[in-house]
Design an enzyme around this catalytic site. Structure first.
Site, PDB file in Angstrom:
ATOM      1  N   SER A  64       0.841  -1.181   0.000  1.00  0.00           N
ATOM      2  CA  SER A  64       0.000   0.000   0.000  1.00  0.00           C
ATOM      3  C   SER A  64       0.892   1.253   0.000  1.00  0.00           C
ATOM      4  CB  SER A  64      -0.963  -0.021   1.196  1.00  0.00           C
ATOM      5  OG  SER A  64      -2.037   0.861   0.967  1.00  0.00           O
ATOM      6  N   ASP A 111      -8.438  -5.069  -6.182  1.00  0.00           N
ATOM      7  CA  ASP A 111      -7.994  -3.959  -5.339  1.00  0.00           C
ATOM      8  C   ASP A 111      -8.192  -2.631  -6.061  1.00  0.00           C
ATOM      9  OD1 ASP A 111      -6.742  -2.248  -3.576  1.00  0.00           O
ATOM     10  OD2 ASP A 111      -4.706  -2.868  -4.142  1.00  0.00           O
ATOM     11  N   HIS A 138      -6.147  -6.188  -2.027  1.00  0.00           N
ATOM     12  CA  HIS A 138      -5.084  -5.310  -1.551  1.00  0.00           C
ATOM     13  C   HIS A 138      -4.020  -6.090  -0.778  1.00  0.00           C
ATOM     14  CE1 HIS A 138      -3.744  -1.212  -1.030  1.00  0.00           C
ATOM     15  NE2 HIS A 138      -3.658  -1.341   0.278  1.00  0.00           N
TER      16      HIS A 138
END
Length: 500
Positions: free
Chosen positions: A178, A442, A468
């Site tokens: 991320s 995602d 994700h």
């Protein structure tokens, strides 16, 4: 300079725990960030005392101002159990949440470390977790919170650990998922002499003001279950809008969706927050769909896109809005919330608290600041071809103004976004020895690299059907073949980086 384990005072720990229970005004997912951060923690069945202890080093407050001689203590973890002489250095980069030592013993990067006899470190990001550079998170103090300062922290940390552990010539690989995935790639761009390769999982590398693509991916994820789910969600969401127009309709909505307060139709921020929270019931599930987190204390990991769409498609549950309310009830029960708190004022009040023993300990305020000064990433409902409405761009911009002050307007935010993209290159960046794994489910993949062209010096891995950071979590026997293959490819690339 000596680093030693440091114990968090009991009173501060209790205050931190208390803060997590009272900041109910902050939604479950805010600017794409669930409470606690975007990267979860793998499940671990060992004992807490077996985990690596907190370690600390003195870090410069402002790396770009030599006249500022202020220092602070930054937390990190070490695991040397796999290390053999000459092995590489692996560093997991911390992000917009507390660094957890469970990552030092679990996750795919640990499997890679075992294969390559690596020395493992994890560095907590400044202003998150226990790494507090300033006495509070006032706007004045938050000026030291930026991705550039975080990268400079990492650069110093690498020099520090090489000296401390006598790892002068060992090759080094960074890992991040991320926002830390972005940091991993950006570090390779900015400090190529310090890192030999970077894994940048689910890494948004293009900052944008209006991230309309987010709900586009959410909509397409719902479509994977069949053509009716999106239609039912859209019909229900539109019905909410119709019921909002009358007093009786608003009373009906309060009862159906178990709202904490009456709806004041004149309060446009509350209405937008209500719309946003209803969409959030779907956003968070899509973002983490079947990702194998199963992290300690986590809830909701058993709820998938299929779960929500099965509810929305079930005509036996009544009209679409009844099913929409059933989804909301499921989420409230799952997260042990007595009612849906859509109060804009409560949310802003929580996000304006600056003491470390307040909601600032959770990190939502800090992440909000970074989006208002560097990234944008505002997941609005402005895209037409998706089922949600009611939370346009100006709703997100108003939050920046109400939390941090009038100067944090659209013009300032856009200037920060432009600077970020100019600084790191956005889609024009061309780092070598970097891999960008992304999942098709995602929503953040829309701001990353997902395709490969002949002039790209880096590698992209687009994993169909995963969410994700899915490739970072421990493998399971039911992982889809494409996820298993992605992990193998990453392992192979690491081997190549370490030998070239």
């Amino acid at each position: 300079m000596v680093d030693v384990p440091k114990v968090l005072p009991v009173t501060l720990f209790l205050a931190f725990v208390l803060s997590l229970s009272v900041n109910a005004g902050i939604p479950k997912i805010l600017r794409g960030r669930p409470k606690g951060g975007m990267l979860g923690v793998p499940k671990w069945h060992g004992k807490k005392e077996e985990l690596p202890p907190d370690m600390w080093l003195k870090q410069k407050l402002d790396h770009f101002n030599d006249a500022d001689t202020s220092y602070w203590e930054q937390r990190y973890f070490v695991n040397d159990t796999f290390y053999k002489d000459g092995g590489p250095i692996f560093i997991m980069i911390g992000g917009e949440g507390t660094a957890d030592p469970i990552w030092m013993v679990e996750g795919m990067w640990i499997e890679y470390a075992k294969s390559y006899n690596a020395m493992c470190f994890q560095l907590e990001h400044r202003y998150y977790g226990k790494s507090h550079p300033t006495e509070n998170t006032s706007v004045e103090n938050l000026r030291y919170l930026s991705s550039e300062q975080a990268l400079a922290d990492l650069a110093y940390f690498i020099r520090y650990t090489r000296d401390k552990y006598q790892l002068y010539h060992n090759k080094l690989i960074t890992f991040g998922g991320s926002y830390p995935g972005s940091l991993s790639a950006w570090f390779r761009v900015k400090y190529p002499h310090l890192v030999n390769g970077a894994v940048a999982t689910s890494a948004p590398i293009n900052a944008v003001l209006n991230f309309v693509e987010y709900l586009d991916v959410v909509s397409k994820a719902l479509d994977t279950t069949g053509p009716m789910c999106n239609k039912m969600v859209q019909t229900a969401h539109m019905t909410v809008g119709k019921l909002l127009q009358t007093d009786s309709g608003r009373k009906q909505l309060k009862k159906m969706f178990n709202l904490c307060d009456d709806i004041d139709i004149a309060n446009t921020e509350d209405v937008a927050n209500l719309y946003s929270n209803l969409a959030g019931n779907f956003e968070g599930v899509v973002q983490y769909n079947k990702d194998n987190r199963a992290f300690e204390g986590a809830v909701g990991t058993n709820i998938t896109v299929d779960t929500l769409c099965n509810i929305m498609n079930d005509v036996g549950r009544g009209d679409p809005i009844d099913r929409y309310a059933a989804v909301n009830a499921l989420m409230l029960t799952t997260y042990s919330e007595k009612c849906m708190d859509f109060s804009y004022k409560k949310m802003i009040d929580d996000l304006t608290k600056t003491d470390w023993n307040s909601s600032a300990a959770e990190g939502g305020r800090q992440w909000m600041y970074q989006t208002c000064t560097e990234f944008g990433f505002y997941q609005t409902s402005d895209l037409k071809d998706q089922p949600f409405t009611g939370f346009p761009l100006n709703f997100s911009i108003q939050q920046c103004i109400d939390i941090f002050g009038a100067k944090f307007n659209a013009d300032l935010i856009q200037k920060g976004i432009n600077r970020t993209n100019t600084n790191y290159g956005a889609y024009g960046m061309k780092p070598t020895k970097v891999v960008f794994p992304n999942g098709s489910i995602d929503p953040w993949h829309a701001l990353s690299f997902t395709t490969t062209s002949v002039d790209q010096p880096f590698t992209t891995i687009y994993i169909d059907g995963t969410a994700h950071c899915a490739n970072m979590y421990p493998s399971t026997p039911v992982d889809p073949p494409q996820l298993t293959e992605a992990r193998k490819t990453i392992n192979t690339l690491i081997g190549q980086w370490l030998t070239t």
